[in-house]
Motif scaffolding. Structure first.
Motif, PDB file in Angstrom:
ATOM      1  N   ARG A  50      17.741   7.208   6.227  1.00 22.96           N
ATOM      2  CA  ARG A  50      18.170   5.810   6.216  1.00 22.96           C
ATOM      3  C   ARG A  50      17.045   4.867   6.621  1.00 22.96           C
ATOM      4  NH1 ARG A  50      23.265   3.851   9.847  1.00 22.96           N
ATOM      5  NH2 ARG A  50      22.009   4.852  11.448  1.00 22.96           N
ATOM      6  N   HIS A  51      16.132   5.334   7.481  1.00 23.02           N
ATOM      7  CA  HIS A  51      15.116   4.439   8.026  1.00 23.02           C
ATOM      8  C   HIS A  51      13.710   4.684   7.479  1.00 23.02           C
ATOM      9  CE1 HIS A  51      18.246   4.190  11.287  1.00 23.02           C
ATOM     10  NE2 HIS A  51      17.994   2.926  11.065  1.00 23.02           N
ATOM     11  N   SER A  52      13.544   5.698   6.637  1.00 18.77           N
ATOM     12  CA  SER A  52      12.210   6.025   6.132  1.00 18.77           C
ATOM     13  C   SER A  52      12.178   5.984   4.608  1.00 18.77           C
ATOM     14  CB  SER A  52      11.787   7.422   6.622  1.00 18.77           C
ATOM     15  OG  SER A  52      10.589   7.831   5.991  1.00 18.77           O
ATOM     16  N   PRO A  53      11.515   4.987   4.008  1.00 22.95           N
ATOM     17  CA  PRO A  53      11.404   4.937   2.532  1.00 22.95           C
ATOM     18  C   PRO A  53      10.741   6.183   1.964  1.00 22.95           C
ATOM     19  CG  PRO A  53      10.722   2.848   3.519  1.00 22.95           C
ATOM     20  CD  PRO A  53      10.871   3.825   4.649  1.00 22.95           C
ATOM     21  N   THR A  54       9.778   6.739   2.701  1.00 18.57           N
ATOM     22  CA  THR A  54       9.110   7.954   2.219  1.00 18.57           C
ATOM     23  C   THR A  54      10.071   9.132   2.206  1.00 18.57           C
ATOM     24  OG1 THR A  54       7.081   7.128   3.245  1.00 18.57           O
ATOM     25  CG2 THR A  54       7.072   9.397   2.478  1.00 18.57           C
ATOM     26  N   ALA A  55      10.969   9.189   3.201  1.00 13.90           N
ATOM     27  CA  ALA A  55      11.966  10.259   3.230  1.00 13.90           C
ATOM     28  C   ALA A  55      12.903  10.149   2.027  1.00 13.90           C
ATOM     29  CB  ALA A  55      12.765  10.196   4.523  1.00 13.90           C
ATOM     30  N   VAL A  56      13.264   8.919   1.647  1.00 16.93           N
ATOM     31  CA  VAL A  56      14.113   8.717   0.467  1.00 16.93           C
ATOM     32  C   VAL A  56      13.444   9.304  -0.763  1.00 16.93           C
ATOM     33  CG1 VAL A  56      15.170   6.997  -1.052  1.00 16.93           C
ATOM     34  CG2 VAL A  56      15.172   6.633   1.420  1.00 16.93           C
ATOM     35  N   LYS A  57      12.157   8.994  -0.930  1.00 14.91           N
ATOM     36  CA  LYS A  57      11.415   9.491  -2.086  1.00 14.91           C
ATOM     37  C   LYS A  57      11.288  11.008  -2.039  1.00 14.91           C
ATOM     38  CE  LYS A  57       9.016   8.741  -5.829  1.00 14.91           C
ATOM     39  NZ  LYS A  57       9.684   8.212  -7.051  1.00 14.91           N
ATOM     40  N   LEU A  58      11.073  11.551  -0.843  1.00 15.45           N
ATOM     41  CA  LEU A  58      10.956  13.006  -0.690  1.00 15.45           C
ATOM     42  C   LEU A  58      12.210  13.705  -1.179  1.00 15.45           C
ATOM     43  CD1 LEU A  58       9.838  15.688   0.514  1.00 15.45           C
ATOM     44  CD2 LEU A  58      10.805  14.971   2.700  1.00 15.45           C
ATOM     45  N   PHE A  59      13.381  13.261  -0.713  1.00 17.21           N
ATOM     46  CA  PHE A  59      14.623  13.919  -1.100  1.00 17.21           C
ATOM     47  C   PHE A  59      14.896  13.775  -2.594  1.00 17.21           C
ATOM     48  CE2 PHE A  59      15.596  13.742   3.487  1.00 17.21           C
ATOM     49  CZ  PHE A  59      15.976  15.054   3.661  1.00 17.21           C
ATOM     50  N   GLU A  60      14.583  12.637  -3.159  1.00 16.80           N
ATOM     51  CA  GLU A  60      14.768  12.467  -4.598  1.00 16.80           C
ATOM     52  C   GLU A  60      13.878  13.431  -5.368  1.00 16.80           C
ATOM     53  OE1 GLU A  60      14.080   8.413  -5.612  1.00 16.80           O
ATOM     54  OE2 GLU A  60      15.997   7.696  -4.792  1.00 16.80           O
ATOM     55  N   ASN A  61      12.630  13.581  -4.935  1.00 17.17           N
ATOM     56  CA  ASN A  61      11.709  14.488  -5.622  1.00 17.17           C
ATOM     57  C   ASN A  61      12.165  15.939  -5.514  1.00 17.17           C
ATOM     58  OD1 ASN A  61      10.052  12.384  -6.359  1.00 17.17           O
ATOM     59  ND2 ASN A  61       8.632  12.644  -4.648  1.00 17.17           N
ATOM     60  N   VAL A  62      12.610  16.338  -4.312  1.00 14.09           N
ATOM     61  CA  VAL A  62      13.035  17.727  -4.103  1.00 14.09           C
ATOM     62  C   VAL A  62      14.295  18.027  -4.906  1.00 14.09           C
ATOM     63  CG1 VAL A  62      13.968  19.326  -2.406  1.00 14.09           C
ATOM     64  CG2 VAL A  62      11.938  17.998  -1.856  1.00 14.09           C
ATOM     65  N   ILE A  63      15.276  17.133  -4.843  1.00 12.87           N
ATOM     66  CA  ILE A  63      16.552  17.388  -5.506  1.00 12.87           C
ATOM     67  C   ILE A  63      16.412  17.337  -7.026  1.00 12.87           C
ATOM     68  CG2 ILE A  63      18.883  16.473  -5.862  1.00 12.87           C
ATOM     69  CD1 ILE A  63      18.820  15.577  -2.934  1.00 12.87           C
ATOM     70  N   GLN A  64      15.626  16.384  -7.519  1.00 14.74           N
ATOM     71  CA  GLN A  64      15.519  16.204  -8.971  1.00 14.74           C
ATOM     72  C   GLN A  64      14.371  16.995  -9.569  1.00 14.74           C
ATOM     73  OE1 GLN A  64      15.370  11.966  -9.648  1.00 14.74           O
ATOM     74  NE2 GLN A  64      17.436  11.633  -8.889  1.00 14.74           N
ATOM     75  N   GLY A  65      13.553  17.645  -8.743  1.00 15.88           N
ATOM     76  CA  GLY A  65      12.477  18.494  -9.257  1.00 15.88           C
ATOM     77  C   GLY A  65      11.348  17.724  -9.909  1.00 15.88           C
ATOM     78  N   HIS A  66      10.999  16.559  -9.376  1.00 19.48           N
ATOM     79  CA  HIS A  66       9.935  15.748  -9.964  1.00 19.48           C
ATOM     80  C   HIS A  66       8.571  16.423  -9.805  1.00 19.48           C
ATOM     81  CE1 HIS A  66      12.466  11.802  -9.571  1.00 19.48           C
ATOM     82  NE2 HIS A  66      12.839  12.567 -10.575  1.00 19.48           N
ATOM     83  N   VAL A  67       7.682  16.132 -10.751  1.00 18.63           N
ATOM     84  CA  VAL A  67       6.320  16.635 -10.693  1.00 18.63           C
ATOM     85  C   VAL A  67       5.528  15.826  -9.666  1.00 18.63           C
ATOM     86  CG1 VAL A  67       4.178  16.905 -12.006  1.00 18.63           C
ATOM     87  CG2 VAL A  67       6.374  17.441 -13.075  1.00 18.63           C
ATOM     88  N   ARG A  68       4.668  16.533  -8.903  1.00 25.49           N
ATOM     89  CA  ARG A  68       3.913  15.877  -7.838  1.00 25.49           C
ATOM     90  C   ARG A  68       2.414  16.074  -8.029  1.00 25.49           C
ATOM     91  NH1 ARG A  68       8.228  18.459  -5.839  1.00 25.49           N
ATOM     92  NH2 ARG A  68       9.558  17.421  -4.308  1.00 25.49           N
ATOM     93  N   ASN A  69       1.647  15.083  -7.577  1.00 26.53           N
ATOM     94  CA  ASN A  69       0.204  15.262  -7.512  1.00 26.53           C
ATOM     95  C   ASN A  69      -0.191  15.610  -6.077  1.00 26.53           C
ATOM     96  OD1 ASN A  69       0.164  12.854  -6.021  1.00 26.53           O
ATOM     97  ND2 ASN A  69      -0.125  11.622  -7.875  1.00 26.53           N
ATOM     98  N   LYS A  70      -1.476  15.868  -5.856  1.00 31.23           N
ATOM     99  CA  LYS A  70      -1.940  16.329  -4.549  1.00 31.23           C
ATOM    100  C   LYS A  70      -1.684  15.297  -3.461  1.00 31.23           C
ATOM    101  CE  LYS A  70      -6.022  18.118  -2.152  1.00 31.23           C
ATOM    102  NZ  LYS A  70      -7.455  18.460  -2.274  1.00 31.23           N
TER     103      LYS A  70
END
Length: 464
Positions: free
Chosen positions: A210-230
């Motif tokens: 709720r308080h960390s925008p980066t945490a929001v992005k992290l969970f979206e990437n993990v759940i949706q399987g987004h491709v990541r760079n280094k």
């Protein structure tokens, strides 16, 4: 595991109602049948037969039906009674993976919002005690709703937006004994572990989200399987370390692993952290040139191997060592562990010695012992998984033989022997396979070489 009801208060009301059950209130009737349901769900079939002289299936049918009837008699869909909402929530937790729970959880969230549970109550008629119980209930509902949403709507696989979590604080870190319906001042929070530690540890993730925008992005990437760079992986690693530090400072600094609740809470936290770290470093989340090959560095292989061991070892601790019913914390753990086992085995083809390797093989052995279908079932995934297991074991045996001056040990695990016998039987042309200690005996099984692992191959098999 839920802390939805206040045990001392409810216990006294149950004792009072036991003298005149016909005149128990509708809300108390609903919550008692919900407790009966979740209690029967949480014990084994053998225990049901021993304690009640009835089958678990019959008892579940009886109490589920009774709970639904009690909820309807209490007009639960239009209620503004907190106890009826507590009863409904307990009923949902009795079968958190069902279609009924998925459907009713959404309705329950709407009822809770209608009652204002998502906002800090300013009503002077609401006691401090009720405010705290409302806050506990809201956070449990939000956690259940998030899990149901992710599990039931693949097209919308993402955590709830921070705005959906409401604007209320986390529940207080206090024991039930610190709360009383007549209290006029809030209780003093404990600085160490309490009865709420496991529940609060789970809520901490949502609060952090709720308080960390980066945490929001992290969970979206993990759940949706987004491709990541280094760069993104490094940022996500840093954010996960933040959550790990929160867990340590708030819940584990003064915990005692000899206490079952403390040990369980620590294991679930380890699962959460290790699974997140495993997922962000996983080869599946890497960009590729031709979408056919995915390779990783040795450093990231070390991170993945260690994370997989922590994850799976904690899962074993939860399922085998915990004194709690496994049903009560299935919503806090995960059943999608095959990625971790596959990675362990792929790396065990080149990691052949050391304490971590020994623990990894113990985890693999436990998996095979608990799931004999991995050997007996001939589907493509199980066959490929067995082939990978055998190739890894050949490397392990050769290393053990070298450490003994070339002398082979007779300590081949039973599951390896069974796997090898199955491969001999399944050999299509009837030719005998070479002995298991022959390092070339598995060359024709179509697995990758010792340097790299092509994860696209396993991604396809995991969809079976």
């Amino acid at each position: 595991m839920t802390k939805i009801v206040h045990v001392p208060t409810l216990q006294q009301r149950v004792l009072d109602a036991s003298w005149d059950p016909a005149n128990a209130s509708k809300s108390l009737t609903a919550i008692l049948f919900a407790i009966y349901t979740i209690a029967v769900t949480s014990i084994s079939s053998d225990d049901c037969q021993t304690f009640f002289d009835e089958s678990r299936a019959d008892l579940l049918t009886r109490y589920r039906t009774a709970t639904v009837r009690a909820l309807f008699q209490a007009d639960f869909l239009t209620t503004k009674d907190l106890e009826i909402l507590q009863a409904l929530t307990l009923f949902l937790f009795s079968n958190p993976g069902s279609e009924l729970t998925t459907t009713l959880t959404g309705a329950t969230i709407r009822i809770a919002e209608k009652m204002g549970l998502h906002r800090e109550s300013t009503d002077p008629q609401t006691s401090l005690f009720e405010k705290e119980m409302r806050i506990r209930l809201w956070w449990q509902l939000r956690g259940l709703d998030a899990r149901c949403r992710i599990a039931s709507t693949p097209a919308l696989r993402k955590p709830p937006a921070p705005s959906e979590l409401g604007d209320i604080r986390l529940p207080l870190n206090v024991n039930d004994a610190d709360l009383h319906p007549d209290m006029t001042e809030p209780p003093l929070e404990h600085s160490g572990p309490t009865e709420m530690m496991c529940v609060l540890m789970k809520f901490e993730v949502s609060n952090w989200h709720r308080h960390s925008p980066t945490a929001v992005k992290l969970f979206e990437n993990v759940i949706q399987g987004h491709v990541r760079n280094k760069a993104l992986i490094e940022l996500e690693d840093k954010v996960i370390s933040e959550l790990q530090n929160i867990y340590h400072e708030k819940y584990f600094r003064n915990s005692d692993p000899r206490i079952p609740l403390h040990r369980l809470t620590h294991a679930i936290a380890n699962i959460s952290i290790a699974r997140l770290r495993f997922n962000i470093h996983h080869p599946r989340g890497r960009p590729t040139n031709d979408d056919t090959e995915v390779y990783i560095t040795r450093e990231e292989s070390d991170i993945l191997f260690e994370s997989a061991i922590i994850w799976l070892d904690a899962m074993v601790d939860v399922s085998k060592s915990s004194k709690f019913s496994s049903h009560l914390f299935t919503h806090m753990t995960t059943s999608s562990q095959m990625d971790a086992y596959i990675y362990l085995l792929s790396d065990l083809r080149r990691r052949c010695s050391g304490d971590q390797v020994a623990l990894a093989w113990k985890l693999v052995e436990d998996l095979y012992n608990e799931h004999p279908e991995l050997i007996d079932d001939g589907n493509d995934f199980f066959l490929a998984f067995g082939d990978l297991t055998l190739e890894a074991w050949v490397a392990r045996r050769n290393e053990l033989a070298l450490s003994r001056g070339g002398v082979e040990s007779d300590g081949t695990p039973r599951f390896i022997q069974l796997l090898w016998e199955k491969r001999q039987y399944q050999n299509a042309d009837g030719a005998e396979l070479p002995p298991i200690f022959n390092t070339h005996g598995l060359d024709d099984f179509g697995l990758q070489d010792d340097k790299d692992l092509n994860w696209v191959y396993w991604s396809e098999l995991l969809r079976l």
